[in-house]
Design a protein around this motif. Structure first.
Motif, PDB file in Angstrom:
ATOM      1  N   TRP A  10      13.309  -3.442  -9.931  1.00 29.21           N
ATOM      2  CA  TRP A  10      12.429  -3.611 -11.089  1.00 29.21           C
ATOM      3  C   TRP A  10      11.444  -2.440 -11.121  1.00 29.21           C
ATOM      4  O   TRP A  10      10.303  -2.549 -10.681  1.00 29.21           O
ATOM      5  CB  TRP A  10      11.694  -4.942 -10.979  1.00 29.21           C
ATOM      6  CG  TRP A  10      10.946  -5.408 -12.167  1.00 29.21           C
ATOM      7  CD1 TRP A  10      11.415  -5.613 -13.426  1.00 29.21           C
ATOM      8  CD2 TRP A  10       9.555  -5.747 -12.218  1.00 29.21           C
ATOM      9  NE1 TRP A  10      10.419  -6.064 -14.246  1.00 29.21           N
ATOM     10  CE2 TRP A  10       9.259  -6.169 -13.523  1.00 29.21           C
ATOM     11  CE3 TRP A  10       8.531  -5.760 -11.275  1.00 29.21           C
ATOM     12  CZ2 TRP A  10       7.995  -6.573 -13.913  1.00 29.21           C
ATOM     13  CZ3 TRP A  10       7.271  -6.174 -11.662  1.00 29.21           C
ATOM     14  CH2 TRP A  10       7.014  -6.576 -12.967  1.00 29.21           C
ATOM     15  N   HIS A  12       8.571  -0.189 -11.987  1.00 27.64           N
ATOM     16  CA  HIS A  12       7.379  -0.678 -12.663  1.00 27.64           C
ATOM     17  C   HIS A  12       6.414   0.430 -13.057  1.00 27.64           C
ATOM     18  O   HIS A  12       6.052   0.545 -14.219  1.00 27.64           O
ATOM     19  CB  HIS A  12       6.673  -1.709 -11.784  1.00 27.64           C
ATOM     20  CG  HIS A  12       5.641  -2.486 -12.515  1.00 27.64           C
ATOM     21  ND1 HIS A  12       4.369  -2.003 -12.727  1.00 27.64           N
ATOM     22  CD2 HIS A  12       5.677  -3.701 -13.079  1.00 27.64           C
ATOM     23  CE1 HIS A  12       3.673  -2.897 -13.401  1.00 27.64           C
ATOM     24  NE2 HIS A  12       4.447  -3.944 -13.633  1.00 27.64           N
ATOM     25  N   GLY A  27       8.807  -2.762  -8.143  1.00 27.59           N
ATOM     26  CA  GLY A  27       7.902  -3.848  -7.856  1.00 27.59           C
ATOM     27  C   GLY A  27       8.415  -5.242  -7.618  1.00 27.59           C
ATOM     28  O   GLY A  27       7.612  -6.147  -7.481  1.00 27.59           O
ATOM     29  N   ARG A  28       9.702  -5.460  -7.568  1.00 21.98           N
ATOM     30  CA  ARG A  28      10.165  -6.834  -7.395  1.00 21.98           C
ATOM     31  C   ARG A  28      11.498  -6.827  -6.662  1.00 21.98           C
ATOM     32  O   ARG A  28      12.327  -5.954  -6.883  1.00 21.98           O
ATOM     33  CB  ARG A  28      10.336  -7.471  -8.768  1.00 21.98           C
ATOM     34  CG  ARG A  28      10.485  -8.957  -8.754  1.00 21.98           C
ATOM     35  CD  ARG A  28      10.598  -9.526 -10.154  1.00 21.98           C
ATOM     36  NE  ARG A  28       9.296  -9.522 -10.817  1.00 21.98           N
ATOM     37  CZ  ARG A  28       9.135  -9.683 -12.117  1.00 21.98           C
ATOM     38  NH1 ARG A  28      10.170  -9.837 -12.910  1.00 21.98           N
ATOM     39  NH2 ARG A  28       7.930  -9.679 -12.652  1.00 21.98           N
ATOM     40  N   CYS A  67       2.946  -1.994  -7.980  1.00 25.86           N
ATOM     41  CA  CYS A  67       2.842  -1.835  -9.430  1.00 25.86           C
ATOM     42  C   CYS A  67       2.785  -0.389  -9.880  1.00 25.86           C
ATOM     43  O   CYS A  67       3.321  -0.045 -10.928  1.00 25.86           O
ATOM     44  CB  CYS A  67       1.579  -2.529  -9.932  1.00 25.86           C
ATOM     45  SG  CYS A  67       1.558  -4.291  -9.702  1.00 25.86           S
ATOM     46  N   HIS A  83       1.471  -7.093  -7.635  1.00 23.05           N
ATOM     47  CA  HIS A  83       1.998  -8.210  -8.412  1.00 23.05           C
ATOM     48  C   HIS A  83       1.952  -9.510  -7.623  1.00 23.05           C
ATOM     49  O   HIS A  83       1.729 -10.568  -8.196  1.00 23.05           O
ATOM     50  CB  HIS A  83       3.409  -7.930  -8.938  1.00 23.05           C
ATOM     51  CG  HIS A  83       3.382  -7.508 -10.363  1.00 23.05           C
ATOM     52  ND1 HIS A  83       3.176  -8.377 -11.401  1.00 23.05           N
ATOM     53  CD2 HIS A  83       3.473  -6.289 -10.926  1.00 23.05           C
ATOM     54  CE1 HIS A  83       3.162  -7.728 -12.530  1.00 23.05           C
ATOM     55  NE2 HIS A  83       3.327  -6.454 -12.272  1.00 23.05           N
ATOM     56  N   HIS A 115      -3.152  -3.548 -10.617  1.00 18.76           N
ATOM     57  CA  HIS A 115      -1.962  -3.286 -11.416  1.00 18.76           C
ATOM     58  C   HIS A 115      -1.698  -1.809 -11.686  1.00 18.76           C
ATOM     59  O   HIS A 115      -0.564  -1.422 -11.944  1.00 18.76           O
ATOM     60  CB  HIS A 115      -2.072  -4.049 -12.739  1.00 18.76           C
ATOM     61  CG  HIS A 115      -0.793  -4.166 -13.462  1.00 18.76           C
ATOM     62  ND1 HIS A 115      -0.403  -3.271 -14.429  1.00 18.76           N
ATOM     63  CD2 HIS A 115       0.202  -5.070 -13.345  1.00 18.76           C
ATOM     64  CE1 HIS A 115       0.777  -3.626 -14.892  1.00 18.76           C
ATOM     65  NE2 HIS A 115       1.171  -4.712 -14.241  1.00 18.76           N
TER      66      HIS A 115
END
Length: 177
Positions: A10, A12, A27-28, A67, A83, A115
């Motif tokens: 992901w 970001h 980020g994920r 982030c 996040h 963020h």
């Protein structure tokens, strides 16, 4: 590229350093990927990887929702790990973990979704503390300097070479300040 055989879970936030290299915060966790920061040359060669692929946490080799990324005056890499995490992580230009700062909370030096991150010409580190509706400003060692609260929920920061600061808010004020 996300999905398939690409490196990202992901993607970001990203920055371009003074040499034209691209740094990307992934980020994920997704399909065994994510929770890393990558540095690519202009021609797409992977130069540096921070974090552990697909593993979340807050430690020297772990991120918990990175982030955004910024590059310090000496080439150090600063990551807004926010996040799920609540910190800023600092690495040397060659990827060695140097330190981190921040915990979950509302006080100076505490975060609720750090963020975005950017560095001005004086070397100050600006962190968009989105959940606390402010920008926090630090020196490059993590010492709190001040906070600004006029931005709604800051989600992105861009600082130009003449120190004009643009702050994006996609939730409260829905605009650029």
């Amino acid at each position: 590229e996300t999905g398939g055989d690409g490196p990202f879970g992901w993607p970001h936030g990203f920055r371009i350093d003074r040499d034209g290299n691209l740094l990307i915060a992934d980020g994920r966790t997704s399909e065994g990927r994510g929770q890393q920061v990558f540095k690519f040359s202009r021609d797409g060669k992977l130069l540096l990887t921070l974090g552990t692929k697909g593993a979340a946490g807050e430690g020297p080799n772990l991120f918990n929702g990175p982030c955004d990324v910024a590059i310090g005056t000496g080439g150090d890499v600063f990551v807004a790990d926010g996040h799920q995490g609540s910190r800023v992580a600092k690495f040397s230009r060659d990827g060695r973990f140097l330190k981190s700062w921040g915990t979950k909370g509302e006080g100076p030096g505490q975060f609720n979704t750090p963020h975005a991150i950017a560095i001005d010409s004086r070397g100050r580190v600006f962190v968009a503390d989105r959940g606390n509706k402010r920008l926090q400003i630090f020196d490059q060692d993590g010492r709190f300097l001040e906070q600004w609260q006029q931005f709604g929920r800051p989600s992105g920061i861009l600082i130009t070479p003449d120190d004009t600061i643009y702050v994006a808010d996609v939730q409260d004020k829905q605009g650029i300040t």
